[in-house]
Write a protein that holds these residues in place. Structure first.
Motif, PDB file in Angstrom:
ATOM      1  N   ASP A  67       8.762  60.990 -43.194  1.00  0.00           N
ATOM      2  CA  ASP A  67       9.994  60.827 -42.427  1.00  0.00           C
ATOM      3  C   ASP A  67      10.898  62.038 -42.653  1.00  0.00           C
ATOM      4  O   ASP A  67      10.928  62.600 -43.753  1.00  0.00           O
ATOM      5  CB  ASP A  67      10.679  59.530 -42.879  1.00  0.00           C
ATOM      6  CG  ASP A  67      12.047  59.303 -42.244  1.00  0.00           C
ATOM      7  OD1 ASP A  67      12.265  59.728 -41.103  1.00  0.00           O
ATOM      8  OD2 ASP A  67      12.908  58.678 -42.903  1.00  0.00           O
ATOM      9  N   ALA A  68      11.661  62.405 -41.636  1.00  0.00           N
ATOM     10  CA  ALA A  68      12.578  63.551 -41.727  1.00  0.00           C
ATOM     11  C   ALA A  68      13.598  63.396 -42.858  1.00  0.00           C
ATOM     12  O   ALA A  68      14.036  64.388 -43.432  1.00  0.00           O
ATOM     13  CB  ALA A  68      13.305  63.743 -40.397  1.00  0.00           C
ATOM     14  N   SER A  69      13.958  62.161 -43.209  1.00  0.00           N
ATOM     15  CA  SER A  69      14.954  61.948 -44.269  1.00  0.00           C
ATOM     16  C   SER A  69      14.492  62.535 -45.596  1.00  0.00           C
ATOM     17  O   SER A  69      15.308  62.941 -46.418  1.00  0.00           O
ATOM     18  CB  SER A  69      15.253  60.454 -44.445  1.00  0.00           C
ATOM     19  OG  SER A  69      14.104  59.750 -44.910  1.00  0.00           O
ATOM     20  N   VAL A  70      13.183  62.582 -45.803  1.00  0.00           N
ATOM     21  CA  VAL A  70      12.623  63.159 -47.028  1.00  0.00           C
ATOM     22  C   VAL A  70      12.542  64.679 -46.896  1.00  0.00           C
ATOM     23  O   VAL A  70      13.025  65.418 -47.761  1.00  0.00           O
ATOM     24  CB  VAL A  70      11.221  62.571 -47.322  1.00  0.00           C
ATOM     25  CG1 VAL A  70      10.602  63.233 -48.543  1.00  0.00           C
ATOM     26  CG2 VAL A  70      11.315  61.064 -47.523  1.00  0.00           C
ATOM     27  N   ALA A  71      11.963  65.161 -45.814  1.00  0.00           N
ATOM     28  CA  ALA A  71      11.774  66.597 -45.620  1.00  0.00           C
ATOM     29  C   ALA A  71      13.102  67.354 -45.637  1.00  0.00           C
ATOM     30  O   ALA A  71      13.202  68.443 -46.217  1.00  0.00           O
ATOM     31  CB  ALA A  71      11.037  66.861 -44.310  1.00  0.00           C
ATOM     32  N   LEU A  72      14.134  66.783 -45.047  1.00  0.00           N
ATOM     33  CA  LEU A  72      15.415  67.484 -44.963  1.00  0.00           C
ATOM     34  C   LEU A  72      16.095  67.651 -46.324  1.00  0.00           C
ATOM     35  O   LEU A  72      16.908  68.552 -46.499  1.00  0.00           O
ATOM     36  CB  LEU A  72      16.344  66.787 -43.964  1.00  0.00           C
ATOM     37  CG  LEU A  72      15.937  67.065 -42.511  1.00  0.00           C
ATOM     38  CD1 LEU A  72      16.558  66.065 -41.559  1.00  0.00           C
ATOM     39  CD2 LEU A  72      16.282  68.498 -42.119  1.00  0.00           C
ATOM     40  N   LEU A  73      15.731  66.820 -47.285  1.00  0.00           N
ATOM     41  CA  LEU A  73      16.303  66.988 -48.629  1.00  0.00           C
ATOM     42  C   LEU A  73      15.772  68.239 -49.312  1.00  0.00           C
ATOM     43  O   LEU A  73      16.389  68.738 -50.254  1.00  0.00           O
ATOM     44  CB  LEU A  73      16.019  65.768 -49.508  1.00  0.00           C
ATOM     45  CG  LEU A  73      17.016  64.623 -49.437  1.00  0.00           C
ATOM     46  CD1 LEU A  73      16.962  63.777 -50.701  1.00  0.00           C
ATOM     47  CD2 LEU A  73      18.437  65.073 -49.213  1.00  0.00           C
ATOM     48  N   TRP A  74      14.642  68.755 -48.852  1.00  0.00           N
ATOM     49  CA  TRP A  74      14.130  70.010 -49.414  1.00  0.00           C
ATOM     50  C   TRP A  74      15.064  71.161 -49.058  1.00  0.00           C
ATOM     51  O   TRP A  74      15.124  72.149 -49.768  1.00  0.00           O
ATOM     52  CB  TRP A  74      12.709  70.294 -48.935  1.00  0.00           C
ATOM     53  CG  TRP A  74      11.742  69.174 -49.215  1.00  0.00           C
ATOM     54  CD1 TRP A  74      11.820  68.255 -50.227  1.00  0.00           C
ATOM     55  CD2 TRP A  74      10.571  68.843 -48.478  1.00  0.00           C
ATOM     56  NE1 TRP A  74      10.759  67.374 -50.149  1.00  0.00           N
ATOM     57  CE2 TRP A  74       9.976  67.713 -49.087  1.00  0.00           C
ATOM     58  CE3 TRP A  74       9.952  69.397 -47.358  1.00  0.00           C
ATOM     59  CZ2 TRP A  74       8.810  67.127 -48.617  1.00  0.00           C
ATOM     60  CZ3 TRP A  74       8.786  68.813 -46.881  1.00  0.00           C
ATOM     61  CH2 TRP A  74       8.218  67.685 -47.511  1.00  0.00           C
ATOM     62  N   LEU A  75      15.808  71.008 -47.964  1.00  0.00           N
ATOM     63  CA  LEU A  75      16.795  72.010 -47.548  1.00  0.00           C
ATOM     64  C   LEU A  75      18.198  71.645 -48.038  1.00  0.00           C
ATOM     65  O   LEU A  75      18.967  72.519 -48.431  1.00  0.00           O
ATOM     66  CB  LEU A  75      16.813  72.131 -46.015  1.00  0.00           C
ATOM     67  CG  LEU A  75      17.874  73.060 -45.403  1.00  0.00           C
ATOM     68  CD1 LEU A  75      17.619  74.511 -45.807  1.00  0.00           C
ATOM     69  CD2 LEU A  75      17.910  72.924 -43.892  1.00  0.00           C
ATOM     70  N   LEU A  76      18.517  70.359 -48.003  1.00  0.00           N
ATOM     71  CA  LEU A  76      19.891  69.891 -48.244  1.00  0.00           C
ATOM     72  C   LEU A  76      19.956  68.840 -49.349  1.00  0.00           C
ATOM     73  O   LEU A  76      20.377  67.708 -49.099  1.00  0.00           O
ATOM     74  CB  LEU A  76      20.445  69.293 -46.944  1.00  0.00           C
ATOM     75  CG  LEU A  76      20.478  70.225 -45.736  1.00  0.00           C
ATOM     76  CD1 LEU A  76      20.584  69.446 -44.441  1.00  0.00           C
ATOM     77  CD2 LEU A  76      21.637  71.215 -45.875  1.00  0.00           C
ATOM     78  N   PRO A  77      19.566  69.186 -50.578  1.00  0.00           N
ATOM     79  CA  PRO A  77      19.526  68.182 -51.641  1.00  0.00           C
ATOM     80  C   PRO A  77      20.878  67.516 -51.909  1.00  0.00           C
ATOM     81  O   PRO A  77      20.929  66.358 -52.289  1.00  0.00           O
ATOM     82  CB  PRO A  77      19.032  68.957 -52.867  1.00  0.00           C
ATOM     83  CG  PRO A  77      19.233  70.394 -52.540  1.00  0.00           C
ATOM     84  CD  PRO A  77      19.161  70.515 -51.051  1.00  0.00           C
ATOM     85  N   GLU A  78      21.960  68.258 -51.650  1.00  0.00           N
ATOM     86  CA  GLU A  78      23.292  67.716 -51.949  1.00  0.00           C
ATOM     87  C   GLU A  78      23.672  66.548 -51.031  1.00  0.00           C
ATOM     88  O   GLU A  78      24.598  65.803 -51.335  1.00  0.00           O
ATOM     89  CB  GLU A  78      24.354  68.829 -51.868  1.00  0.00           C
ATOM     90  CG  GLU A  78      24.590  69.421 -50.488  1.00  0.00           C
ATOM     91  CD  GLU A  78      23.532  70.438 -50.020  1.00  0.00           C
ATOM     92  OE1 GLU A  78      23.653  70.932 -48.880  1.00  0.00           O
ATOM     93  OE2 GLU A  78      22.576  70.733 -50.780  1.00  0.00           O
ATOM     94  N   THR A  79      22.963  66.376 -49.924  1.00  0.00           N
ATOM     95  CA  THR A  79      23.311  65.299 -48.994  1.00  0.00           C
ATOM     96  C   THR A  79      22.869  63.926 -49.497  1.00  0.00           C
ATOM     97  O   THR A  79      23.341  62.910 -49.000  1.00  0.00           O
ATOM     98  CB  THR A  79      22.691  65.540 -47.591  1.00  0.00           C
ATOM     99  OG1 THR A  79      21.270  65.627 -47.730  1.00  0.00           O
ATOM    100  CG2 THR A  79      23.237  66.816 -46.963  1.00  0.00           C
TER     101      THR A  79
END
Length: 142
Positions: free
Chosen positions: A7-19
């Protein structure tokens, strides 16, 4: 390792961990698992990622160079794009969206997990709840 739906919610944390600081360990473990496994994703994953990247660049949260490194990382990972996402959109996916009160986008990940019999890697609470109800295991939890 076992294959899974990403899911994108996991992949996007590789870019935006602070979110989502609470999800960083899970996202990291999923990334590590991808070195030995294959992820499958609906075709909309790339669009979701592109949408967020464009938004956070515009807000100055990340630089274009940061984004390019992240996009290169995704390109190196063993992520297979499901070719049947659109074919299921107005049938099974819509029905899952209705049943579990999900967006059609989130329902596409659930539909793919159900169709392939694979666990779902997600940090989206509503999607995880729907997956559990539908009998889809959440990747990395036992």
């Amino acid at each position: 390792m076992m294959d899974f739906v990403l899911d994108a919610s996991v992949a996007l944390l590789w870019l935006l961990p602070e979110t989502n600081p609470a999800g960083v360990d899970y996202a990291g473990a999923t990334l590590k698992a991808l070195k030995e496994s294959q992820a499958v994703a609906p075709s909309l994953l790339a669009l979701e990622v592109a949408n967020v990247v464009a938004k956070v660049e515009a807000k100055g949260v990340v630089t274009e160079a940061d984004s390019q490194r992240f996009i290169a990382l995704i390109g190196r990972l063993n992520i297979v794009t499901d070719q049947a996402t659109a074919a299921h959109a107005l049938g099974d996916t819509l029905n899952l969206a209705r049943r579990y009160k999900l967006s059609a986008y989130d329902a596409a990940y659930l539909e793919l997990a159900l169709r392939t019999g694979l666990p779902l890697a997600t940090l989206d609470a509503e999607l995880a709840k729907a997956a559990s109800t539908a009998g889809v295991p959440i990747f990395g939890t036992h």
